[in-house]
Design a protein around this motif. Structure first.
Motif, mmCIF file in Angstrom:
data_model
loop_
_atom_site.group_PDB
_atom_site.id
_atom_site.type_symbol
_atom_site.label_atom_id
_atom_site.label_comp_id
_atom_site.label_asym_id
_atom_site.label_seq_id
_atom_site.Cartn_x
_atom_site.Cartn_y
_atom_site.Cartn_z
ATOM 1 N N VAL A 299 3.590 1.702 3.201
ATOM 2 C CA VAL A 299 4.898 2.533 2.768
ATOM 3 C C VAL A 299 4.479 4.114 2.537
ATOM 4 C CG1 VAL A 299 6.802 3.006 1.219
ATOM 5 C CG2 VAL A 299 5.880 0.614 1.547
ATOM 6 N N SER A 300 5.010 5.116 3.577
ATOM 7 C CA SER A 300 4.832 6.291 3.366
ATOM 8 C C SER A 300 5.949 6.939 4.026
ATOM 9 C CB SER A 300 3.398 6.868 3.751
ATOM 10 O OG SER A 300 3.516 8.162 3.866
ATOM 11 N N ARG A 301 6.839 7.784 3.266
ATOM 12 C CA ARG A 301 7.934 8.308 3.971
ATOM 13 C C ARG A 301 7.095 9.456 5.098
ATOM 14 N NH1 ARG A 301 12.841 9.858 3.062
ATOM 15 N NH2 ARG A 301 12.785 8.742 1.232
ATOM 16 N N SER A 302 6.341 10.129 4.664
ATOM 17 C CA SER A 302 5.615 11.349 5.574
ATOM 18 C C SER A 302 4.818 10.602 6.684
ATOM 19 C CB SER A 302 4.841 12.288 4.885
ATOM 20 O OG SER A 302 3.834 11.673 3.979
ATOM 21 N N GLY A 303 4.201 9.660 6.308
ATOM 22 C CA GLY A 303 3.053 9.045 7.215
ATOM 23 C C GLY A 303 1.924 9.887 7.182
ATOM 24 N N THR A 304 1.736 10.581 6.062
ATOM 25 C CA THR A 304 0.436 11.478 6.222
ATOM 26 C C THR A 304 -0.004 11.425 4.585
ATOM 27 O OG1 THR A 304 1.835 13.487 5.551
ATOM 28 C CG2 THR A 304 1.215 12.984 7.677
ATOM 29 N N LEU B 184 -1.454 -1.682 -4.184
ATOM 30 C CA LEU B 184 -2.815 -0.788 -3.912
ATOM 31 C C LEU B 184 -2.056 0.842 -4.188
ATOM 32 C CD1 LEU B 184 -5.664 -0.651 -3.907
ATOM 33 C CD2 LEU B 184 -5.578 -0.969 -1.557
ATOM 34 N N ASP B 185 -2.125 1.264 -5.307
ATOM 35 C CA ASP B 185 -1.417 2.572 -5.654
ATOM 36 C C ASP B 185 -2.789 3.880 -6.302
ATOM 37 O OD1 ASP B 185 -1.621 1.599 -8.125
ATOM 38 O OD2 ASP B 185 0.361 2.101 -8.554
ATOM 39 N N ASN B 186 -3.764 3.248 -5.952
ATOM 40 C CA ASN B 186 -4.710 4.411 -6.574
ATOM 41 C C ASN B 186 -6.029 4.329 -5.542
ATOM 42 O OD1 ASN B 186 -6.186 6.069 -8.137
ATOM 43 N ND2 ASN B 186 -6.345 4.887 -9.801
ATOM 44 N N VAL B 187 -6.816 5.443 -5.221
ATOM 45 C CA VAL B 187 -7.854 5.570 -4.802
ATOM 46 C C VAL B 187 -9.075 5.199 -5.222
ATOM 47 C CG1 VAL B 187 -6.949 6.607 -2.588
ATOM 48 C CG2 VAL B 187 -8.047 7.808 -4.555
ATOM 49 N N ASP B 188 -9.099 4.389 -6.317
ATOM 50 C CA ASP B 188 -10.337 4.073 -6.946
ATOM 51 C C ASP B 188 -11.296 2.976 -6.298
ATOM 52 O OD1 ASP B 188 -12.215 2.852 -8.877
ATOM 53 O OD2 ASP B 188 -11.130 3.244 -10.532
ATOM 54 N N PRO B 189 -12.533 3.490 -5.935
ATOM 55 C CA PRO B 189 -13.216 2.472 -5.114
ATOM 56 C C PRO B 189 -13.572 1.268 -5.597
ATOM 57 C CG PRO B 189 -14.511 4.541 -5.668
ATOM 58 C CD PRO B 189 -13.163 4.799 -5.936
ATOM 59 N N THR B 190 -14.021 1.225 -7.024
ATOM 60 C CA THR B 190 -14.229 -0.065 -7.711
ATOM 61 C C THR B 190 -13.157 -0.994 -7.576
ATOM 62 O OG1 THR B 190 -15.365 1.445 -9.340
ATOM 63 C CG2 THR B 190 -14.956 -0.884 -10.012
ATOM 64 N N VAL C 200 0.664 -1.065 0.023
ATOM 65 C CA VAL C 200 0.004 -0.024 -0.016
ATOM 66 C C VAL C 200 1.058 1.222 -0.003
ATOM 67 C CG1 VAL C 200 -2.063 1.134 1.007
ATOM 68 C CG2 VAL C 200 -1.927 -1.189 1.166
ATOM 69 N N GLY C 201 0.743 1.966 -1.211
ATOM 70 C CA GLY C 201 1.769 3.239 -1.379
ATOM 71 C C GLY C 201 1.439 3.644 -2.624
ATOM 72 N N ILE C 202 1.962 4.978 -2.859
ATOM 73 C CA ILE C 202 1.834 5.303 -4.249
ATOM 74 C C ILE C 202 3.033 6.193 -4.530
ATOM 75 C CG2 ILE C 202 0.808 7.714 -3.249
ATOM 76 C CD1 ILE C 202 -1.306 7.654 -5.424
ATOM 77 N N GLY C 203 3.001 6.210 -6.219
ATOM 78 C CA GLY C 203 4.012 6.720 -6.782
ATOM 79 C C GLY C 203 5.393 5.529 -6.470
ATOM 80 N N GLY C 204 6.424 6.561 -6.067
ATOM 81 C CA GLY C 204 7.533 5.737 -5.712
ATOM 82 C C GLY C 204 7.629 4.750 -4.735
ATOM 83 N N SER C 205 6.870 4.806 -3.866
ATOM 84 C CA SER C 205 6.338 3.974 -2.801
ATOM 85 C C SER C 205 5.644 2.792 -2.937
ATOM 86 C CB SER C 205 5.441 4.621 -1.480
ATOM 87 O OG SER C 205 6.242 5.769 -1.042
#
Lengths: 428, 428
Positions: free
Chosen positions: B125-130, B100-106, B75-80
């Motif tokens: 994975v999230s560097r900022s945690g936010t 899982l790198d998108n927030v598409d509900p479908t 679970v991350g997005i972009g480089g994560s």
């Protein structure tokens, strides 16, 4: 299909409303020509008649012998494969839908390990019946079925032209066979026997797909200000002429990822000619906000971004959270978040003067997908007319096909096609 | 990694050997600067030290508590996220690897239906945690686990920065936690705690991945004629300056499809700045010969095509056939066919004066993938130096992040970031 050109105007490259109005006279002429050639059933133009000429009942009959399979495998390449991938991904399916459109041995071996061979329908698609990649893959799959004790003749559906190896094979083994539509190149054939059989097997309403396409067809008039498909095609053309050499297709729906790939083929192979043609780039919202957006906003001013979204979609709630600074998310939904990202990206592109077009359908269902696919085909056809290219041929891919055949000892290759010694400057 | 520049020279746009030799003086200076900033551990440049600074044993310890899971979900997005997808796709895995790198509900709903929740490891994975997308998705997955009676605290691994929500969460629930590498933006962090844990869970030799990267690092010298990575980066830069605004990354290996996407992020987000930067286009051989090749050969002369191939790969035989005119295929192999297509495409690009570079690794295994990923990172770093851009920041994506937050009522958003009324010109 709805097309919103608001953010495509007065950005950089600069396209004005007045320029579009002047272009509209040429759109009227192009529409007349397209209409006439459709009536004549001319090569390529006939594709725009598919919603009328295709017989969904014949497709349903051809797939009826396959009783509730667990999986369906499309064996084809290019336009013979991308349509099936686009439909099954967009519409979802309980059945496992696979596409074999490459001859990578690692991939083929892995796929054969995964497939429930005894419960898979194989749809092999080749207009000529001689496509090397497709026939090689089919031979491999057929042998795997035989090795597993599966009667491949009971599991195979063929879509092909009036003659050739696949036609002969179907006759010899009494396989169900569908005709590829006349005058429709692979990249314009999704709404036909090429891709609809898989959608039918997956339980989708292929009549509704055709209805959506027909609705879009009925809206083609001689003005880009009336026909959404023409609005899009004319704007892409006008922006390319002004320097937008790249068209980034960025749907905000994970299930339209293959659609973006299908679009890339449609655009590149139809319009990439005579040293013109917009380069399609595939992106995906919201994911690629964390990837391509930096370039679109701050890179060279040579881009149009096409944003696609459904007006409605199912949603998933985000549970309440005590995460610091993220309370605004809790109790909302993933759909709200995606929608906010969509609007923010669209606005951020506009704020950086990057031209963008919004394309919408009501829902990503059979009707919406039919509208979208037909709309893009009509847009591409108009663009080709305006640019004066041969939209429906692909001469530049023939050279390498013949060359590959020559390298494999496939005879009758002109001396011109021999692959010359490669120039080398190797850093290793 | 081997880089062959032979077909990049004297094509259109035109780059000569002499021009590369002149550029090599600037490469020497850039290399000195890169080296110095690596030594100082400067932001971004520190990424090139990862093969030395990352501790594979710590990664192995963190994943050891998960005993032979059936699936792993990043679970991350972009480089994560792209790094994990790249590694598991390239190296293959018996374990089901999802991202899982998108927030598409479908899509999220469909994925939750598929996942064996009780036997899945979730790597968040999230560097900022936010990161809004990542945390929202994590909340949804965590709730799905709880609803299914699965103890999510036993199935979750965290990679994050020194503080933030994810760090707190890990402390509160005693989750295994890994530190994101300091000074390494997401798109340069594949060879670290960001993506290697998933590779380790999938049974891959992460030490060999790091060995491959280290070997490539050891070859960075002050001359593009000695260092393959610099040869590639300098050539891309020189061709872009001469008009090749598009770089089509076209691996001849299905398993490198995510690699092409990873490359697209690396290139776009690092170099798309100050109105410069090559637009990455993703393609796949041999499939896209039937899609993009027409455009590359016959469209605008604004492209570089990067062809990637392994020198060796497993193979699959093509059964003998009586197909008319296809006897040359029977008894051969899919690998022979793919190789012939590769050579034919490369030659056909050269014949049409489209500059192309060939990049090779011995095999697509841990070592080869390590070489390739590190090589592209070093190439990108050099390109950024030569172009004079800030390679390791991504200022243009921040606007829309804040705007999305503002739309969702996430407070403390400047008035400047309010999303203005959209200009509309709707054709419907």
């Amino acid at each position: 299909m709805y097309v919103d050109l608001g953010n495509a105007l007065d950005a950089e490259p600069r396209l004005t409303r007045e320029a579009l109005e002047r272009l509209d006279e040429r759109v009227a002429d192009a529409h007349d020509r397209i209409d006439r050639l459709r009536d004549e059933g001319a090569h390529g133009y006939a594709s725009l008649n598919l919603p009328e000429t295709v017989d969904p009942a014949a497709i349903r009959r051809a797939v009826a012998r396959f009783d509730d399979p667990a999986a369906v495998l499309t064996v084809g390449i290019g336009g013979s494969a991308l349509g099936a991938a686009t439909l099954t991904e967009a519409l979802g399916t309980d059945l496992d839908a696979y596409v074999l459109d490459n001859v990578d041995p690692t991939h083929v071996a892995a796929l054969l390990d995964t497939l429930p061979l005894s419960d898979t329908v194989v749809h092999v698609v080749s207009r000529s019946g001689t496509t090397a990649e497709t026939l090689s893959n089919f031979l491999v799959v057929r042998e795997a079925m035989a090795d597993a004790g599966v009667d491949w003749t009971e599991r195979t559906l063929v879509t092909t032209g009036p003659s050739g190896n696949l036609r002969d094979l179907a006759a010899r083994h009494d396989l169900p066979v569908l005709d590829v539509p006349a005058g429709s190149p692979g990249r314009f054939s999704v709404l036909s026997t090429v891709a609809l059989p898989v959608a039918a097997l997956a339980g989708h309403d292929i009549e509704a797909l055709l209805d959506g396409a027909r609705a879009e067809a009925d809206r083609l008039t001689g003005s880009l200000f009336e026909a959404p498909a023409y609005a899009y095609g004319a704007t892409c053309y006008a922006l390319e002429r002004r320097g937008a050499g790249v068209n980034a297709m960025m749907p905000y729906a994970e299930s339209l990822e293959s659609f973006a790939e299908w679009f890339a083929q449609l655009w590149a192979e139809s319009l990439g000619k005579d040293a013109v043609g917009q380069t399609p780039a595939r992106a995906l919202g919201a994911t690629d906000q964390h990837s391509q957006l930096q370039l679109y906003r701050a890179g060279p001013r040579d881009k149009l971004v096409t944003l696609v979204r459904p007006r409605e979609r199912p949603d998933v709630s985000i549970p309440e959270t005590d995460f610091d600074g993220l309370d605004y998310l809790g109790g909302g939904s993933l759909g709200d978040l995606l929608e906010a990202e969509f609007r923010a990206t669209e606005a951020s592109l506009a704020a950086s003067d990057c031209p963008n077009v919004r394309i919408e359908v009501d829902r990503i269902d059979e009707r919406g997908v039919g509208e979208l696919l037909y709309g893009m085909e009509a847009a591409c056809t108009l663009y080709g007319e305006l640019a004066g290219v041969e939209t429906f041929t692909q001469p530049a891919v023939e050279w390498s096909k013949r060359a590959a055949r020559g390298l494999l000892g496939g005879g009758d290759v002109d001396a011109d096609d021999a692959v010359p010694e490669k120039r080398r400057l190797v850093i290793d």
